[in-house]
Design an enzyme around this catalytic site. Structure first.
Site, PDB file in Angstrom:
ATOM      1  N   HIS A   1      -0.209  11.308   5.585  1.00 17.45           N
ATOM      2  CA  HIS A   1      -1.329  10.957   4.641  1.00 17.45           C
ATOM      3  C   HIS A   1      -2.200  12.588   4.537  1.00 17.45           C
ATOM      4  CE1 HIS A   1      -1.753   6.454   5.536  1.00 17.45           C
ATOM      5  NE2 HIS A   1      -1.543   6.700   4.960  1.00 17.45           N
TER       6      HIS A   1
ATOM      7  N   ASN B   1      -3.312   0.132   2.502  1.00 12.60           N
ATOM      8  CA  ASN B   1      -2.714  -0.472   2.720  1.00 12.60           C
ATOM      9  C   ASN B   1      -2.532  -0.560   5.061  1.00 12.60           C
ATOM     10  OD1 ASN B   1      -1.385  -2.819   3.468  1.00 12.60           O
ATOM     11  ND2 ASN B   1       0.472  -2.140   2.522  1.00 12.60           N
TER      12      ASN B   1
ATOM     13  N   ILE C   1      -8.698   0.650   0.038  1.00 13.13           N
ATOM     14  CA  ILE C   1     -10.038  -0.284   1.075  1.00 13.13           C
ATOM     15  C   ILE C   1     -11.468   0.710   0.591  1.00 13.13           C
ATOM     16  CG2 ILE C   1     -10.783  -1.342   2.804  1.00 13.13           C
ATOM     17  CD1 ILE C   1      -7.808  -1.956   3.781  1.00 13.13           C
ATOM     18  N   GLY C   2     -11.140   2.090   1.005  1.00 18.16           N
ATOM     19  CA  GLY C   2     -12.122   3.007   1.607  1.00 18.16           C
ATOM     20  C   GLY C   2     -12.832   3.220   0.120  1.00 18.16           C
TER      21      GLY C   2
ATOM     22  N   LYS D   1       8.324   7.313  -8.195  1.00 14.79           N
ATOM     23  CA  LYS D   1       6.553   7.777  -8.626  1.00 14.79           C
ATOM     24  C   LYS D   1       6.812   9.006  -9.670  1.00 14.79           C
ATOM     25  CE  LYS D   1       4.262   4.525  -6.100  1.00 14.79           C
ATOM     26  NZ  LYS D   1       3.277   4.617  -5.494  1.00 14.79           N
TER      27      LYS D   1
ATOM     28  N   HIS E   1      -9.073   7.408   5.381  1.00 19.21           N
ATOM     29  CA  HIS E   1      -8.028   7.155   4.464  1.00 19.21           C
ATOM     30  C   HIS E   1      -7.456   5.807   5.241  1.00 19.21           C
ATOM     31  CE1 HIS E   1      -4.645   7.927   2.116  1.00 19.21           C
ATOM     32  NE2 HIS E   1      -4.425   6.413   2.345  1.00 19.21           N
TER      33      HIS E   1
ATOM     34  N   ARG F   1       0.387  -3.459   9.715  1.00 19.07           N
ATOM     35  CA  ARG F   1       0.764  -2.923  10.775  1.00 19.07           C
ATOM     36  C   ARG F   1      -0.920  -3.134  11.833  1.00 19.07           C
ATOM     37  NH1 ARG F   1       1.097   3.017   7.933  1.00 19.07           N
ATOM     38  NH2 ARG F   1       3.009   1.946   7.212  1.00 19.07           N
TER      39      ARG F   1
ATOM     40  N   ARG G   1       6.581  14.858  -2.828  1.00 18.92           N
ATOM     41  CA  ARG G   1       5.733  14.640  -1.683  1.00 18.92           C
ATOM     42  C   ARG G   1       6.855  14.157  -0.641  1.00 18.92           C
ATOM     43  NH1 ARG G   1       4.421   8.784   0.260  1.00 18.92           N
ATOM     44  NH2 ARG G   1       2.982   9.354   2.221  1.00 18.92           N
TER      45      ARG G   1
ATOM     46  N   ASP H   1      -4.314  -8.095   2.310  1.00 21.74           N
ATOM     47  CA  ASP H   1      -4.850  -7.559   1.264  1.00 21.74           C
ATOM     48  C   ASP H   1      -6.679  -7.957   1.980  1.00 21.74           C
ATOM     49  OD1 ASP H   1      -6.372  -6.969  -0.909  1.00 21.74           O
ATOM     50  OD2 ASP H   1      -4.384  -6.843  -1.431  1.00 21.74           O
TER      51      ASP H   1
ATOM     52  N   ASN I   1       7.183  11.314  -6.064  1.00 17.05           N
ATOM     53  CA  ASN I   1       6.206  10.875  -4.983  1.00 17.05           C
ATOM     54  C   ASN I   1       8.594   9.537  -4.859  1.00 17.05           C
ATOM     55  OD1 ASN I   1       6.897   9.063  -2.885  1.00 17.05           O
ATOM     56  ND2 ASN I   1       4.828   8.399  -3.028  1.00 17.05           N
TER      57      ASN I   1
ATOM     58  N   ASN J   1     -12.512   1.190  -2.524  1.00 14.43           N
ATOM     59  CA  ASN J   1     -12.925   0.133  -3.723  1.00 14.43           C
ATOM     60  C   ASN J   1     -13.883  -1.633  -2.607  1.00 14.43           C
ATOM     61  OD1 ASN J   1     -11.986   0.322  -5.881  1.00 14.43           O
ATOM     62  ND2 ASN J   1      -9.866   0.517  -4.579  1.00 14.43           N
TER      63      ASN J   1
ATOM     64  N   GLU K   1      -3.344  12.814  -4.690  1.00 16.06           N
ATOM     65  CA  GLU K   1      -2.047  13.771  -3.664  1.00 16.06           C
ATOM     66  C   GLU K   1      -1.740  13.924  -4.796  1.00 16.06           C
ATOM     67  OE1 GLU K   1      -0.921  10.628  -0.105  1.00 16.06           O
ATOM     68  OE2 GLU K   1      -1.880   9.423  -1.186  1.00 16.06           O
TER      69      GLU K   1
HETATM   70  P1  ADP Z   1      -1.078   2.263   0.025  1.00 19.07           P
HETATM   71  O1  ADP Z   1      -1.444   2.377   1.815  1.00 19.07           O
HETATM   72  O2  ADP Z   1      -0.078   1.141   0.105  1.00 19.07           O
HETATM   73  O3  ADP Z   1      -1.451   3.411  -1.008  1.00 19.07           O
HETATM   74  P2  ADP Z   1      -4.220   1.976  -1.863  1.00 19.07           P
HETATM   75  O4  ADP Z   1      -4.697   2.893  -1.193  1.00 19.07           O
HETATM   76  O5  ADP Z   1      -2.798   1.442  -2.470  1.00 19.07           O
HETATM   77  O6  ADP Z   1      -2.252   1.404  -0.335  1.00 19.07           O
HETATM   78  O7  ADP Z   1      -4.453   0.461  -0.926  1.00 19.07           O
HETATM   79  C1  ADP Z   1      -3.951  -0.904  -1.154  1.00 19.07           C
HETATM   80  C2  ADP Z   1      -5.492  -1.755  -0.853  1.00 19.07           C
HETATM   81  O8  ADP Z   1      -6.638  -1.583  -0.901  1.00 19.07           O
HETATM   82  C3  ADP Z   1      -5.195  -2.872  -0.567  1.00 19.07           C
HETATM   83  O9  ADP Z   1      -4.132  -4.015  -0.048  1.00 19.07           O
HETATM   84  C4  ADP Z   1      -6.285  -3.772  -0.637  1.00 19.07           C
HETATM   85  O10 ADP Z   1      -6.635  -4.256   0.731  1.00 19.07           O
HETATM   86  C5  ADP Z   1      -7.143  -2.779  -0.525  1.00 19.07           C
HETATM   87  N1  ADP Z   1      -8.302  -2.761  -2.013  1.00 19.07           N
HETATM   88  C6  ADP Z   1      -7.482  -2.356  -3.184  1.00 19.07           C
HETATM   89  N2  ADP Z   1      -8.396  -2.541  -4.108  1.00 19.07           N
HETATM   90  C7  ADP Z   1      -9.335  -3.655  -3.391  1.00 19.07           C
HETATM   91  C8  ADP Z   1     -10.776  -4.237  -3.818  1.00 19.07           C
HETATM   92  N3  ADP Z   1     -11.294  -4.298  -4.538  1.00 19.07           N
HETATM   93  N4  ADP Z   1     -11.512  -4.965  -2.954  1.00 19.07           N
HETATM   94  C9  ADP Z   1     -11.262  -4.759  -1.493  1.00 19.07           C
HETATM   95  N5  ADP Z   1      -9.735  -3.980  -1.171  1.00 19.07           N
HETATM   96  C10 ADP Z   1      -9.360  -3.509  -2.677  1.00 19.07           C
END
Ligand code: ADP
Length: 394
Positions: free
Chosen positions: A177, A208, A329-330, A14, A205, A238, A88, A280, A7, A332, A381
């Site tokens: 995505h 961020n 977020i999904g 990456k 998905h 966004r 990618r 975040d 990527n 974690n 991915e």
């Molecule tokens: P990107 O879209 O940049 O690939 P990611 O899929 O890595 O982003 O998601 C990053 C976001 O996931 C962080 O900005 C944060 O909001 C959220 N996140 C990561 N870990 C946690 C957690 N333990 N609890 C809540 N939100 C989390």
């Protein structure tokens, strides 16, 4: 057979080296700040992270450094062990509805599509050229973020704008995505034990950036991102969908150029804009726990935007077997998932509070009584890129 999934960004690269077809990850890493004097190279082997800082002037040097590290660390004996490189690529326009072997013509098309993805496609092309230069005999494959969504019907991808905008300028919903939505949808269908041709899944998905897709019989039939990734649900920074007339109104009040206004929507909106605190979700949840009004509003707005799209895709799909959460977020955030699912009571969805404590692992988080199953599935991915690369090498 060893395959590298890549990527490439404008100043980053990456990579993941996978053994195929077993899909075992041999090593992974990233080079950041390419073009600066303090570029950072991180590589992970057997759980150990090695980090070094040096000047890496361009992507070709970055690729050379990665390959040298693989040899130095005795991960491969020679370059010949690398059978393919999968890249990618963000935008495939209407040209690419699947991954492809990269030829001169394909590379040219990827570069031509810079009109639609000015930040991403040129960076992806740079990564491809760097690998071509150093591994001229190794086949390379492009895996597009937009390809999975090329199955959307007209009523999903067209905007109700003058048809000439589409005909002359390619203004339509492309969606992004795609590799992630496809991966988690396939995995969900496996877990459901259903025939792919009789399946209805909503993939959520949310990282961020974030997007939601309605997947019918394994194919994308609608998705929330649009002509660009700015559309759809509320994200970290966004806005997602807003009334377009807000733009000229605020531009006039603030004396902003169109670039400044769009940058406000891309970088200063979403969770960050509403919470006045952070983009975040961890910080938002922290604020909610402390009773911060702005964070509470940000979480509620986020959950509403996401659950409204899920509800609308339930109609688009004519029902739904499963909803799957993925990305930062999904995977974690139990708080964000609960806030979303609590708004879906009308669909008969019931959350298993105990199971919802899960973080970063595959798990069913709905109760047996729930009318729709809800899963958490970590996205992957890189594996999808490696699978497509393997398929096309054959
Ligand atoms: P990107 O879209 O940049 O690939 P990611 O899929 O890595 O982003 O998601 C990053 C976001 O996931 C962080 O900005 C944060 O909001 C959220 N996140 C990561 N870990 C946690 C957690 N333990 N609890 C809540 N939100 C989390």
């Amino acid at each position: 057979m060893k395959i590298i999934a890549v990527n490439a960004g404008s100043s980053s690269l990456k990579f993941q080296l996978l053994e195929m077809p077993s899909e075992a990850i041999i090593t992974s890493g990233v080079i950041e700040r390419i073009g600066f004097s303090d570029s950072v190279f991180t590589i992970k082997v057997n759980g150990d992270k090695k980090r070094s800082v040096k000047s890496i002037k361009n992507h070709s040097v970055a690729v050379q450094i990665v390959l040298d590290a693989l040899i130095d660390m005795k991960i491969v004996k020679s370059y010949e062990e690398i059978s393919g490189v999968g890249h990618r690529v963000v935008h495939g326009g209407e040209k690419f509805n699947d991954s492809v072997l990269i030829t001169d013509g394909v590379l040219n098309e990827i570069e031509q599509l810079k009109d639609l993805a000015p930040l991403h496609n040129p960076a992806n092309a740079t990564g491809i050229k760097a690998f071509q230069e150093i591994l001229p005999n190794v086949k390379q494959v492009a895996v597009f973020d937009t390809a999975f969504h090329q199955t959307m019907p007209k009523e999903s991808y067209l905007y109700p704008t003058p048809f000439a905008w589409y005909k002359k300028h390619g203004v339509r919903r492309y969606g992004f995505h795609g590799t992630s939505h496809k991966y988690v949808a396939q995995r969900t269908i496996d877990l459901l034990g259903k025939e792919i041709d009789n399946s209805k899944v909503i993939t959520v998905h949310i990282g961020n950036g974030g997007s939601i897709t309605a997947v019918k019989n394994g194919k994308s039939i609608d998705t929330s991102m649009g002509f660009t990734p700015l559309a759809g649900i509320m994200m970290g920074t966004r806005s997602g969908d807003i009334d377009p007339s807000i733009l000229p109104y605020v531009m006039e009040k603030e004396d902003w150029s169109i670039e400044e206004a769009i940058s406000q929507l891309n970088q200063e909106s979403g969770l960050k804009g509403v919470s006045l605190k952070s983009s975040d979700m961890r910080d938002i949840v922290d604020g909610v726990n402390k009773g911060d009004e702005h964070c509470i509003t940000a979480l509620n707005l986020f959950a509403k935007r996401v659950s409204d799209v899920i509800g609308s895709y339930y109609i688009t799909l004519g029902g739904c077997d499963a909803i799957v959460f993925t990305a930062g977020i999904g995977e974690n955030s139990k708080v964000a998932r609960k806030a979303i699912i609590d708004r879906l009571g009308a669909l008969g969805i019931l959350l298993d509070e105990e199971a919802n404590q899960v973080r970063g692992e595959e798990r069913l988080i709905s109760t047996p009584e729930s009318k729709i199953k809800v899963y958490v599935i970590p996205t992957n991915e890189e594996v999808m890129i490696a699978r497509d690369t393997l398929r096309l090498l054959k």
